[in-house]
Design a protein around this motif. Structure first.
Motif, PDB file in Angstrom:
ATOM      1  N   VAL A  97       0.890  -1.043  -0.180  1.00  0.00           N
ATOM      2  CA  VAL A  97       0.015  -0.022  -0.042  1.00  0.00           C
ATOM      3  C   VAL A  97       0.970   1.358   0.005  1.00  0.00           C
ATOM      4  O   VAL A  97       0.464   2.133  -0.788  1.00  0.00           O
ATOM      5  CB  VAL A  97      -1.047   0.032   1.102  1.00  0.00           C
ATOM      6  CG1 VAL A  97      -1.598   1.319   1.496  1.00  0.00           C
ATOM      7  CG2 VAL A  97      -2.051  -1.046   0.986  1.00  0.00           C
ATOM      8  N   VAL A  98       1.891   1.163   0.793  1.00  0.00           N
ATOM      9  CA  VAL A  98       2.780   2.478   0.935  1.00  0.00           C
ATOM     10  C   VAL A  98       3.759   2.605  -0.347  1.00  0.00           C
ATOM     11  O   VAL A  98       3.838   3.487  -0.766  1.00  0.00           O
ATOM     12  CB  VAL A  98       3.509   2.207   2.266  1.00  0.00           C
ATOM     13  CG1 VAL A  98       4.740   3.487   2.393  1.00  0.00           C
ATOM     14  CG2 VAL A  98       2.672   2.414   3.397  1.00  0.00           C
ATOM     15  N   ARG A  99       4.232   1.671  -0.868  1.00  0.00           N
ATOM     16  CA  ARG A  99       5.019   1.477  -1.991  1.00  0.00           C
ATOM     17  C   ARG A  99       4.209   2.152  -3.314  1.00  0.00           C
ATOM     18  O   ARG A  99       4.526   2.702  -3.909  1.00  0.00           O
ATOM     19  CB  ARG A  99       5.451   0.030  -2.452  1.00  0.00           C
ATOM     20  CG  ARG A  99       6.529   0.311  -3.563  1.00  0.00           C
ATOM     21  CD  ARG A  99       6.953  -1.306  -3.720  1.00  0.00           C
ATOM     22  NE  ARG A  99       5.997  -2.155  -4.217  1.00  0.00           N
ATOM     23  CZ  ARG A  99       5.839  -3.450  -3.508  1.00  0.00           C
ATOM     24  NH1 ARG A  99       6.669  -3.936  -2.507  1.00  0.00           N
ATOM     25  NH2 ARG A  99       4.838  -4.247  -4.205  1.00  0.00           N
ATOM     26  N   GLU A 100       2.890   1.672  -3.330  1.00  0.00           N
ATOM     27  CA  GLU A 100       2.262   2.031  -4.555  1.00  0.00           C
ATOM     28  C   GLU A 100       1.672   3.629  -4.675  1.00  0.00           C
ATOM     29  O   GLU A 100       1.823   4.309  -5.575  1.00  0.00           O
ATOM     30  CB  GLU A 100       0.913   1.160  -4.600  1.00  0.00           C
ATOM     31  CG  GLU A 100       1.351  -0.464  -4.996  1.00  0.00           C
ATOM     32  CD  GLU A 100      -0.074  -1.251  -5.283  1.00  0.00           C
ATOM     33  OE1 GLU A 100      -1.242  -0.868  -4.855  1.00  0.00           O
ATOM     34  OE2 GLU A 100      -0.042  -2.385  -5.587  1.00  0.00           O
ATOM     35  N   ALA A 101       1.599   4.127  -3.158  1.00  0.00           N
ATOM     36  CA  ALA A 101       1.239   5.387  -3.126  1.00  0.00           C
ATOM     37  C   ALA A 101       2.373   6.382  -3.644  1.00  0.00           C
ATOM     38  O   ALA A 101       2.303   7.392  -4.185  1.00  0.00           O
ATOM     39  CB  ALA A 101       0.923   5.646  -1.742  1.00  0.00           C
ATOM     40  N   LEU A 102       3.672   5.811  -3.191  1.00  0.00           N
ATOM     41  CA  LEU A 102       4.833   6.558  -3.512  1.00  0.00           C
ATOM     42  C   LEU A 102       5.160   6.393  -5.225  1.00  0.00           C
ATOM     43  O   LEU A 102       5.431   7.432  -5.719  1.00  0.00           O
ATOM     44  CB  LEU A 102       6.049   6.168  -2.871  1.00  0.00           C
ATOM     45  CG  LEU A 102       7.446   6.559  -3.219  1.00  0.00           C
ATOM     46  CD1 LEU A 102       7.774   8.029  -3.237  1.00  0.00           C
ATOM     47  CD2 LEU A 102       8.649   5.850  -2.368  1.00  0.00           C
ATOM     48  N   SER A 103       4.773   5.186  -5.551  1.00  0.00           N
ATOM     49  CA  SER A 103       5.275   5.078  -6.884  1.00  0.00           C
ATOM     50  C   SER A 103       4.269   5.896  -7.899  1.00  0.00           C
ATOM     51  O   SER A 103       4.902   6.487  -8.951  1.00  0.00           O
ATOM     52  CB  SER A 103       4.967   3.625  -7.449  1.00  0.00           C
ATOM     53  OG  SER A 103       5.778   2.475  -6.798  1.00  0.00           O
ATOM     54  N   ARG A 104       3.096   6.125  -7.494  1.00  0.00           N
ATOM     55  CA  ARG A 104       2.248   6.801  -8.214  1.00  0.00           C
ATOM     56  C   ARG A 104       2.806   8.349  -8.331  1.00  0.00           C
ATOM     57  O   ARG A 104       2.347   9.293  -9.189  1.00  0.00           O
ATOM     58  CB  ARG A 104       0.827   6.848  -7.686  1.00  0.00           C
ATOM     59  CG  ARG A 104       0.214   5.646  -7.980  1.00  0.00           C
ATOM     60  CD  ARG A 104      -1.359   5.821  -7.529  1.00  0.00           C
ATOM     61  NE  ARG A 104      -1.664   6.172  -6.310  1.00  0.00           N
ATOM     62  CZ  ARG A 104      -1.712   5.432  -5.266  1.00  0.00           C
ATOM     63  NH1 ARG A 104      -1.572   3.892  -5.562  1.00  0.00           N
ATOM     64  NH2 ARG A 104      -2.103   5.688  -3.967  1.00  0.00           N
ATOM     65  N   ARG A 105       3.505   8.718  -7.536  1.00  0.00           N
ATOM     66  CA  ARG A 105       3.913  10.090  -7.446  1.00  0.00           C
ATOM     67  C   ARG A 105       5.241  10.510  -7.959  1.00  0.00           C
ATOM     68  O   ARG A 105       5.616  11.694  -8.090  1.00  0.00           O
ATOM     69  CB  ARG A 105       3.750  10.700  -6.028  1.00  0.00           C
ATOM     70  CG  ARG A 105       2.338  10.880  -5.436  1.00  0.00           C
ATOM     71  CD  ARG A 105       2.306  10.872  -3.906  1.00  0.00           C
ATOM     72  NE  ARG A 105       1.028  11.479  -3.507  1.00  0.00           N
ATOM     73  CZ  ARG A 105      -0.016  10.422  -3.273  1.00  0.00           C
ATOM     74  NH1 ARG A 105       0.226   9.366  -3.392  1.00  0.00           N
ATOM     75  NH2 ARG A 105      -1.166  10.843  -2.870  1.00  0.00           N
ATOM     76  N   LEU A 106       6.080   9.262  -8.030  1.00  0.00           N
ATOM     77  CA  LEU A 106       7.431   9.580  -8.574  1.00  0.00           C
ATOM     78  C   LEU A 106       7.340   9.951  -9.978  1.00  0.00           C
ATOM     79  O   LEU A 106       6.412   9.605 -10.979  1.00  0.00           O
ATOM     80  CB  LEU A 106       8.178   8.238  -8.377  1.00  0.00           C
ATOM     81  CG  LEU A 106       8.793   8.081  -7.060  1.00  0.00           C
ATOM     82  CD1 LEU A 106       9.352   6.597  -7.216  1.00  0.00           C
ATOM     83  CD2 LEU A 106       9.794   9.240  -6.702  1.00  0.00           C
ATOM     84  N   ALA A 107       8.317  11.057 -10.528  1.00  0.00           N
ATOM     85  CA  ALA A 107       8.614  11.328 -11.871  1.00  0.00           C
ATOM     86  C   ALA A 107       8.847  10.014 -12.608  1.00  0.00           C
ATOM     87  O   ALA A 107       9.323   9.271 -12.232  1.00  0.00           O
ATOM     88  CB  ALA A 107       9.499  12.501 -11.969  1.00  0.00           C
ATOM     89  N   GLU A 108       8.572  10.110 -13.857  1.00  0.00           N
ATOM     90  CA  GLU A 108       8.650   9.008 -14.711  1.00  0.00           C
ATOM     91  C   GLU A 108      10.161   8.603 -15.093  1.00  0.00           C
ATOM     92  O   GLU A 108      10.349   7.481 -15.122  1.00  0.00           O
ATOM     93  CB  GLU A 108       8.083   9.470 -16.155  1.00  0.00           C
ATOM     94  CG  GLU A 108       6.594   9.269 -16.018  1.00  0.00           C
ATOM     95  CD  GLU A 108       6.068   9.440 -17.508  1.00  0.00           C
ATOM     96  OE1 GLU A 108       6.830   9.313 -18.527  1.00  0.00           O
ATOM     97  OE2 GLU A 108       4.711   9.401 -17.776  1.00  0.00           O
ATOM     98  N   ALA A 109      11.210   9.589 -15.063  1.00  0.00           N
ATOM     99  CA  ALA A 109      12.174   9.410 -15.242  1.00  0.00           C
ATOM    100  C   ALA A 109      13.042  10.026 -14.130  1.00  0.00           C
ATOM    101  O   ALA A 109      13.525  11.206 -14.074  1.00  0.00           O
ATOM    102  CB  ALA A 109      12.871  10.066 -16.619  1.00  0.00           C
ATOM    103  N   VAL A 110      13.435   9.125 -13.108  1.00  0.00           N
ATOM    104  CA  VAL A 110      14.167   9.581 -11.884  1.00  0.00           C
ATOM    105  C   VAL A 110      15.684   9.420 -12.295  1.00  0.00           C
ATOM    106  O   VAL A 110      16.302   8.746 -12.860  1.00  0.00           O
ATOM    107  CB  VAL A 110      14.062   8.704 -10.781  1.00  0.00           C
ATOM    108  CG1 VAL A 110      15.176   8.893  -9.484  1.00  0.00           C
ATOM    109  CG2 VAL A 110      12.589   8.869 -10.185  1.00  0.00           C
ATOM    110  N   THR A 111      16.415  10.632 -12.252  1.00  0.00           N
ATOM    111  CA  THR A 111      17.618  10.793 -12.542  1.00  0.00           C
ATOM    112  C   THR A 111      18.506  11.461 -11.664  1.00  0.00           C
ATOM    113  O   THR A 111      17.951  12.465 -10.622  1.00  0.00           O
ATOM    114  CB  THR A 111      18.104  11.487 -13.922  1.00  0.00           C
ATOM    115  OG1 THR A 111      17.227  12.996 -13.587  1.00  0.00           O
ATOM    116  CG2 THR A 111      17.559  11.125 -14.865  1.00  0.00           C
TER     117      THR A 111
END
Length: 313
Positions: A284-298
Motif C-alpha cells: 500500500v505504501v509503495r504504490e502510493a509513492l510509485s504513483r507520485r514519482l516522476a517517470e524518469a528519476v535521474t
C-alpha cells in the motif's frame, strides 16, 4: 560479510547487486551508505551521521546514529523530495480531527486513506527495505517532514500503527527541524522498560486516530471473550464490526492489553491471522509513492537506489 558486520543485512546488499552492474555497484554503495571501496576493502566502512539534532527513541545501549541504514534513509528521502512534487506542508491537527478527515467511504481510517492524507499534507511516506538499524523515523529538513517506515513485519496492522505513531510525533510537536528515530519495534502496548513520555503520547495519538476510543473497544473485547482465549478471535471480529474499525489492528491492540486471557501465543495467533487477511502494508505504501514519482528519476544511481531499497517487492 563486511557489510553485515557494520549492520547491513545480506538481503539488502543482494538487492543492490541485482539492479546494478559491476561498475555501478561501488557508486551505489557510496550513494546509499557513504562507503568508499577503499574503506569497504579494508573492512572498515563508515557512514555519515545524520546532520543536525536527532532524537533517538530506544532502549538499546548501542549508538543508533552509527547505523548505515540511517544514512540510506536520508539518501532516499532526499531523492524522493527532488522527484516528487509534494504540496506545501500543513499543520497536523489533533487525532480526533485528523480521524474525521481520513475516514474512507467505508467509514474507517485505512492504511490507504492515512497515506493519501499525509501526502496531501506535504508529508512523503517512504517504505524502506533492510533489517535492523531502526524501525521508523521522521526526517526533517527546513521544516519539511518525511516519514520512513522500515517495518519488517508485513502485516498491514503494524504498518498502520507505525505510520500513525510517527504522524503523532509530528502532530504533537515532538519534531521541528531535527530528526526523530524510533530504533526499536513499535507496539501499541508501549514500552514497559522505558517510560518515554513522547512515545506514550504518540501511541495515544495513534490509537485515537485509528480506533477512536481504543480502551473502550478493548474492554468490549474482554467482555465478549468471557474469559476464554478460544473466544478471543470471535470477540475481536464482533467488536470491530460493531465499531467499524480494522479487526487486525484491534486484534493486535487487544493481544497486547489482555495479558490475562490465555497464553500470549493464543492471542497472537488469532491477531496475526486477522491481520494477515488485510494483505501487505508495504504494498500500500509503495504504490502510493510509485504513483507520485516522476517517470524518469535521474541520475541513474538515484533510480537504481530507489528501485532496490524502496520500490522492490
Amino acid at each position: 560479510k563486511r557489510s553485515e558486520k557494520v549492520g547491513v543485512a545480506r538481503e539488502l546488499i543482494d538487492r543492490l547487486v541485482s539492479v546494478s552492474s559491476r561498475a555501478q555497484l561501488p557508486q551505489l554503495l557510496l550513494r546509499g551508505f557513504g562507503w568508499t571501496m577503499d574503506a569497504l576493502t579494508a573492512g572498515a566502512p563508515t557512514s555519515p551521521r545524520l546532520a543536525g539534532a536527532v532524537q533517538f527513541k530506544t532502549i538499546t545501549p548501542s549508538d543508533p546514529n552509527s547505523s548505515p541504514l540511517l544514512a540510506l534513509a536520508a539518501a532516499v528521502a532526499q531523492i524522493v523530495r527532488r522527484h516528487v512534487d509534494a504540496p506545501e506542508p500543513e499543520a497536523v491537527p489533533d487525532a480526533a480531527t485528523a480521524r474525521r478527515q481520513m475516514l474512507d467511504p467505508s467509514g474507517q481510517v485505512t492504511l490507504a486513506s492515512l497515506v493519501e492524507w499525509m501526502w496531501r499534507r506535504g508529508i512523503p511516506v517512504i517504505p524502506l527495505h533492510g533489517k535492523g538499524g531502526f524501525c521508523a523515523a521522521v526526517l526533517s529538513t527546513d521544516g519539511r517532514h518525511a516519514v520512513i517506515i522500515k517495518e519488517t513485519r508485513e502485516h498491514l496492522a503494524y504498518w498502520l500503527f507505525d505510520l500513525a505513531h510517527e504522524l503523532g510525533h509530528i502532530a504533537l510537536g515532538h519534531v521541528h527541524n531535527e530528526d526523530l528515530v524510533d530504533v526499536d519495534a513499535l507496539s501499541p502496548g508501549g514500552r514497559k522498560d522505558n517510560q518515554d513520555a513522547q512515545e506514550e503520547a504518540a501511541n495515544r495519538f495513534a490509537l485515537e486516530l485509528l480506533l477512536g476510543d481504543a480502551d473502550s473497544l478493548v474492554r468490549e473485547v474482554q467482555r465478549e471473550a468471557q474469559g476464554s482465549y478460544l473466544r478471543f478471535k470471535g470477540a475481536v471480529v464482533t467488536v470491530a464490526r460493531r465499531a467499524n474499525v480494522n479487526a487486525g489492528l484491534l486484534g493486535v491492540v487487544a493481544a497486547y492489553e489482555l495479558e490475562d486471557l490465555g497464553e500470549p501465543k493464543d492471542r497472537w495467533g488469532s491477531a496475526n491471522n486477522l491481520s494477515a487477511a488485510d494483505g501487505s502494508g508495504r504494498v500500500v505504501v509503495r504504490e502510493a509513492l510509485s504513483r507520485r514519482l516522476a517517470e524518469a528519476v535521474t541520475p541513474e544511481l538515484d533510480r537504481l537506489l530507489l528501485q532496490a531499497t524502496v520500490l522492490a517487492e
